[in-house]
Design an enzyme around this catalytic site. Structure first.
Site, PDB file in Angstrom:
ATOM      1  N   CYS A  27     -23.490 -86.824  90.972  1.00 18.36           N
ATOM      2  CA  CYS A  27     -24.144 -86.101  89.888  1.00 18.36           C
ATOM      3  C   CYS A  27     -25.662 -86.318  89.932  1.00 18.36           C
ATOM      4  O   CYS A  27     -26.327 -85.739  90.771  1.00 18.36           O
ATOM      5  CB  CYS A  27     -23.519 -86.501  88.552  1.00 18.36           C
ATOM      6  SG  CYS A  27     -23.698 -85.241  87.311  1.00 18.36           S
ATOM      7  N   HIS A  50     -17.817 -86.025  89.186  1.00 17.92           N
ATOM      8  CA  HIS A  50     -17.582 -87.477  89.159  1.00 17.92           C
ATOM      9  C   HIS A  50     -16.252 -87.827  89.808  1.00 17.92           C
ATOM     10  O   HIS A  50     -15.241 -87.992  89.130  1.00 17.92           O
ATOM     11  CB  HIS A  50     -17.622 -87.978  87.709  1.00 17.92           C
ATOM     12  CG  HIS A  50     -18.987 -87.961  87.132  1.00 17.92           C
ATOM     13  ND1 HIS A  50     -19.917 -88.947  87.396  1.00 17.92           N
ATOM     14  CD2 HIS A  50     -19.603 -87.074  86.344  1.00 17.92           C
ATOM     15  CE1 HIS A  50     -21.047 -88.668  86.774  1.00 17.92           C
ATOM     16  NE2 HIS A  50     -20.892 -87.532  86.123  1.00 17.92           N
ATOM     17  N   GLU A  70     -15.259 -90.509  90.958  1.00 17.54           N
ATOM     18  CA  GLU A  70     -14.768 -91.858  90.634  1.00 17.54           C
ATOM     19  C   GLU A  70     -13.621 -91.854  89.625  1.00 17.54           C
ATOM     20  O   GLU A  70     -12.803 -92.763  89.602  1.00 17.54           O
ATOM     21  CB  GLU A  70     -15.917 -92.749  90.128  1.00 17.54           C
ATOM     22  CG  GLU A  70     -16.544 -92.374  88.786  1.00 17.54           C
ATOM     23  CD  GLU A  70     -17.728 -91.398  88.889  1.00 17.54           C
ATOM     24  OE1 GLU A  70     -17.787 -90.638  89.880  1.00 17.54           O
ATOM     25  OE2 GLU A  70     -18.571 -91.405  87.979  1.00 17.54           O
TER      26      GLU A  70
END
Ligand code: GLN
Length: 533
Positions: A380, A506, A508
């Site tokens: 990002c 994102h 993650e």
């Protein structure tokens, strides 16, 4: 009939209630039950989206774009289910709904009160999740005795009257401190916190004791006696060096069997935790150590990059390396220079972030990785930093900035999204949640994912300015992932670099211990290769 397990905390916060809830969820799911978990936070924020990472750690984002407490991240990683807005309840959300109903005349002229209106609303939120699951675990944030927590405790007390006491279990997670001067573990704070729970009418069925040392049977018997809990229902949670060993430790002590028996659940399957054992086994036998720089603004706060840290860990274990994360304050880079601060690392990751402070340090980190062929992964804001570095230093664009850094820049390379131009800057106004993305054939990302169409979670307001796409493409930074409907750049890569990938989303949030995220996996693999050169 759905069964309910309520997790409360006593004595102090940060005892690992979330990990206990997630671990119990894992064990029950591995026994073949359909399990969901709810986090109930007594604070008045409607969601975690407006909270500063310094205060509250990472904001976890679900597919439907809910901005939630980081415990939801643990739940998703452990039970391997995708959660949504129903799994995250705050006092703010409850009160907002109660006040909305009051304004709409839904209470028929009655006086609106904490009991029953607020407590009913809380119960409705729990029951709403229940319909598709065998077991719902609800963790109440905070510690017993907090003023804000009272309506939640009252609601979970009342719910047993609604669904039947036999369908409900109360599990209290507490601290057994070690007093070194006396050389003893102390049970008194636990007795007090259980008394506090009983005062509100909740008798715990199970006590999970967090402690530094193992609890001897005598001590467990003492807790059982003073807290009116069965002797077999006291469990220990000794400080662990990884959260992923907690389910195994609780299973070894028989927590899942006890819960199943107490709730009258039927099961036939033996529990299979082979992959967890393997995962933990691999963790302690790495082939080598790597150093990964995590360049951010909240590096002093352990919880601020929770999911990024976890995703790096999953990827490292998969690649059989020990990835030591070197947290780097981006302002250090601005003061001392990227080469002085980043020297010796095997990979550079710039995670998400907000605001202009420290941005130049992130841009310099991307530049350092680009020039030195060090694997780079930008998430990002980390993508934005990479775009700006590349535009300034390779594509020779004079005004390469982000409108987030400098709202006055004419035609910045990273600009505010069209939909965001009109909305108020504060709170809940971002592009949030899961969006589809098409990957470019032959790209590094396409190879990593092993498929062309993916979906990833977003939380941002700014994006790559498409009018520079040609210029960057010609200079060697290409768009390899697109949100087709709006033609938005979702992934950018430098194909001539060993591994340089920036993503607008994102990743993650989707990494799992047994299934590392493909981009994290390949980033660590590239770092391993870089280190062995
Ligand atoms: N602040 C940037 C934006 O709003 C990046 C956000 C992020 O990194 N999550 O677009």
């Amino acid at each position: 009939m759905t069964k309910f397990i309520f997790i409360t905390g006593g004595v102090v916060s940060s005892l690992g209630k979330g990990i206990t809830a997630a671990s119990l969820g894992t064990l029950l799911k591995r026994r073949g039950f359909r399990v969901s978990i709810i986090k109930m936070d007594p604070y008045l924020n409607v969601d975690a989206g407006t909270m500063n990472p310094f205060q509250h750690g990472e904001v976890f984002v679900t597919d439907d774009g809910s901005e939630t407490d980081l415990d939801l991240g643990h739940y998703e990683r452990f039970i391997d289910e995708r959660l949504n807005c129903d799994n995250s309840v705050t006092a703010g959300k409850i009160y907002q709904e109660v006040v909305r109903k009051e304004r709409a005349g839904r209470y028929n002229g009655g006086t609106v009160q904490v009991i029953p209106h607020v407590t009913n609303e809380i119960q409705e939120n729990i029951l709403r999740v229940a319909k598709d699951y065998d077991v719902v675990i609800a963790e109440i944030g905070g510690t017993v005795g907090d003023i804000e927590g009272l309506p939640f405790l009252e609601a979970i007390r009342q719910i047993s009257g609604r669904v039947g006491r036999g369908n409900v279990l109360y599990c209290h997670v507490t601290l057994i401190p070690y007093i070194s001067a006396a050389g003893e573990l102390k049970t008194k704070p636990t007795q007090h916190s259980v008394n506090e729970l009983r005062r509100i009418g909740i008798q715990p069925d199970i006590i999970v004791c967090r402690s530094q040392l193992p609890l001897l049977q005598e001590l467990k018997d003492k807790i059982a006696l003073f807290c009116s809990v069965a002797n077999d229902s006291i469990f220990e949670a000794i400080d662990a060096d990884t959260i992923y060993s907690v389910p195994l430790s609780l299973q070894k002590q028989g927590l899942d069997k006890l819960v199943i028996a107490r709730l009258g659940l039927q099961y036939s399957e033996e529990i299979d935790l082979e992959d967890w054992f393997e995962f933990l086994e691999k963790r302690v036998h790495p082939e080598r150590e790597l150093e990964i720089a995590l360049v951010g603004k909240y590096t002093g706060i352990k919880d601020a990059y929770m999911s990024v840290n976890e995703a790096l860990l999953h990827a490292a274990i998969h690649n059989q390396v020990n990835a030591v994360i070197r947290p780097i304050e981006t302002e250090e880079i601005e003061k001392l220079g990227a080469d002085n601060v980043l020297k010796g690392v095997h990979g550079i990751l710039v995670p998400g972030g907000f605001g202009s402070r420290g941005m130049e340090g992130k841009i310099a980190s991307a530049g350092y990785a680009r020039e030195n062929n060090i694997p780079y992964f930008g998430l990002c804001l980390g993508l934005h930093a990479a775009i700006i570095d590349f535009s300034r230093n390779v594509a020779q664009l004079a005004l390469a900035n982000s409108s987030e850094m400098d709202p006055g820049t004419p035609n910045p390379v990273v600009h505010i999204m069209e939909e965001q131009k009109t909305v108020d800057k504060l709170g809940g106004t971002m592009r949030l949640g899961a969006y589809p993305c098409r990957l470019e054939d032959g790209s590094r990302s396409r190879r990593a994912y092993g498929q062309s169409d993916i979906s990833e979670r977003h939380r941002h307001r700014y994006e790559f300015n498409n009018s520079y796409r040609e210029r960057l493409d010609v200079a060697g930074m290409v768009v390899t992932g697109l949100y087709l409907e709006k033609n938005l750049a979702e992934i950018m890569e430098i194909p001539s670099h060993p591994w340089f990938v920036g993503v607008q989303f994102h990743p993650e949030f989707l990494s799992r211990p047994m299934r590392p995220h493909p981009l994290f996996r390949d980033f660590i693999a590239a770092a391993k290769e870089y280190a062995s050169r």
